[in-house]
Design an enzyme around this catalytic site. Structure first.
Site, PDB file in Angstrom:
ATOM      1  N   ILE A  58       0.835  -1.198   0.000  1.00 44.53           N
ATOM      2  CA  ILE A  58       0.000   0.000   0.000  1.00 44.53           C
ATOM      3  C   ILE A  58       0.871   1.251   0.000  1.00 44.53           C
ATOM      4  O   ILE A  58       2.029   1.213   0.422  1.00 44.53           O
ATOM      5  CB  ILE A  58      -0.954  -0.004   1.225  1.00 44.53           C
ATOM      6  CG1 ILE A  58      -1.980   1.137   1.140  1.00 44.53           C
ATOM      7  CG2 ILE A  58      -0.174   0.044   2.529  1.00 44.53           C
ATOM      8  CD1 ILE A  58      -3.091   1.053   2.182  1.00 44.53           C
ATOM      9  N   CYS A  59       0.301   2.329  -0.508  1.00 48.80           N
ATOM     10  CA  CYS A  59       0.923   3.649  -0.484  1.00 48.80           C
ATOM     11  C   CYS A  59       2.179   3.681  -1.366  1.00 48.80           C
ATOM     12  O   CYS A  59       2.104   3.405  -2.561  1.00 48.80           O
ATOM     13  CB  CYS A  59       1.217   4.047   0.963  1.00 48.80           C
ATOM     14  SG  CYS A  59       1.632   5.793   1.195  1.00 48.80           S
TER      15      CYS A  59
END
Length: 338
Positions: A58-59
């Site tokens: 994620i991110c």
């Protein structure tokens, strides 16, 4: 990334030979870049992918770790908008909160982390398990946040808001970590204090959080511009029985300075000590009956004068945003949001 200290269960080197059903990489910078540069982790993930295992990031981690190892080649993926340009041509960047492509799952960033995690739960267990988890947590998927504000007052401080967040064993880790993270992103001075015998607190689901100081030391730094109490059981009961914390909260109320709680802490910390007298508040559905006035318990976030409350882990992000919005008003003439 913003100073929340979490104690790992093991060193990566000690579990490199183990088999997992899922390997998931968190984002943040420089953390994601550090993960991408870790040869041990790269080797683990490569073997996992070769065996057909589920993997996720994620991110900043999709472009800075998975893509850097060529493990997203030929896949559709997403990441934080600031880093999607780091994807190589072999990866098709998609503008979506969460992308599932084969065994690869990617997400955009902190505000979509709940959606990302539930996508992982669905991949591992199916949609029925997602519903079992999401419903009691009051998760919602639409953007934005809702806040019911009553008896609006101006919160005051001079300079950067100083915030106290106490911890006890069994607190809900999501509620604590999300609130601390959001306030520190807003450049508030957040003091995380342990009400236990040591600075390491074990949260409800086994996450070990390292407090900045013991509550005794934090009390010496009073007064605070804002005190926020996380929920979770049995942590909320522990905090409700902590005389030092209750004394700090009562002084906060007497001085008409802001304070609040989320989930079980509203019912087990604020209500029993008269800290909701004459105030509207909300809490988790199972504890609404413990409030003298439960008329606002269907609302996700409630602000009544100098008291701000919320319901559950699923409302923690909205609560954190609302707290930041209120804390923004604390700094007289000071724009502290970065």
């Amino acid at each position: 990334m913003y100073g929340v200290k979490i104690m790992a269960d093991e060193l990566l080197a000690d579990c490199a030979a183990a088999s997992y059903d899922l390997i998931v990489l968190p984002g943040g910078v420089p953390g994601a870049a550090n993960l991408g540069a870790c040869a041990t982790l790269e080797g683990m993930v490569r073997k996992h992918v070769e065996k057909g295992g589920l993997y996720a990031a994620i991110c900043a981690a999709p472009p800075l770790a998975l893509a850097s190892w060529c493990l997203l080649d030929g896949h559709k993926a997403t990441g934080h908008p600031w880093f999607v340009e780091k994807f190589p041509p072999e990866v098709t960047a998609v503008d979506a909160n969460v992308v599932v492509d084969g065994n690869a799952v990617t997400g955009t960033g902190p505000a979509t982390s709940m959606e990302f995690v539930l996508a992982l739960v669905e991949q591992l267990y199916g949609k029925e398990k997602v519903e079992q988890i999401a419903k009691p947590m009051l998760v919602r998927y639409e953007g934005g946040y809702s806040m019911n504000e009553l008896n609006s007052v101006q919160w005051h401080c001079s300079g950067t808001p100083k915030v106290l967040l106490p911890l006890g064993n069994g607190i809900e880790e999501m509620e604590a970590i999300i609130i601390v993270d959001a306030l520190r992103r807003a450049n508030a001075d957040v003091v995380v204090a342990s009400a236990e015998d040591g600075v390491v607190v074990t949260a409800r689901h086994g996450t070990r959080i390292v407090a900045d100081v013991m509550l005794d030391e934090a009390a010496d730094r009073a007064p605070f511009d804002l005190i926020i109490v996380p929920g979770g059981m049995p942590g909320a009961k522990t905090l409700g029985g902590c005389e030092q914390l209750v004394a700090l909260l009562k002084k906060q109320a007497e001085a008409n300075r802001p304070y609040g709680a989320i989930g079980a802490a509203t019912a087990h910390v604020l209500e029993p000590h008269g800290l909701l007298k004459g105030k509207k508040a909300t809490t988790c559905a199972s504890m609404a009956g413990l409030l003298a006035d439960d008329s606002e318990c269907e609302n996700r976030v409630v602000v009544d004068g100098n008291v701000i409350t919320s319901r559950s882990p699923g409302t923690a992000m909205e609560y954190a945003v609302a707290v930041v919005e209120e804390a923004r008003r604390l700094a007289e003439g000071l724009l502290f949001l970065g």
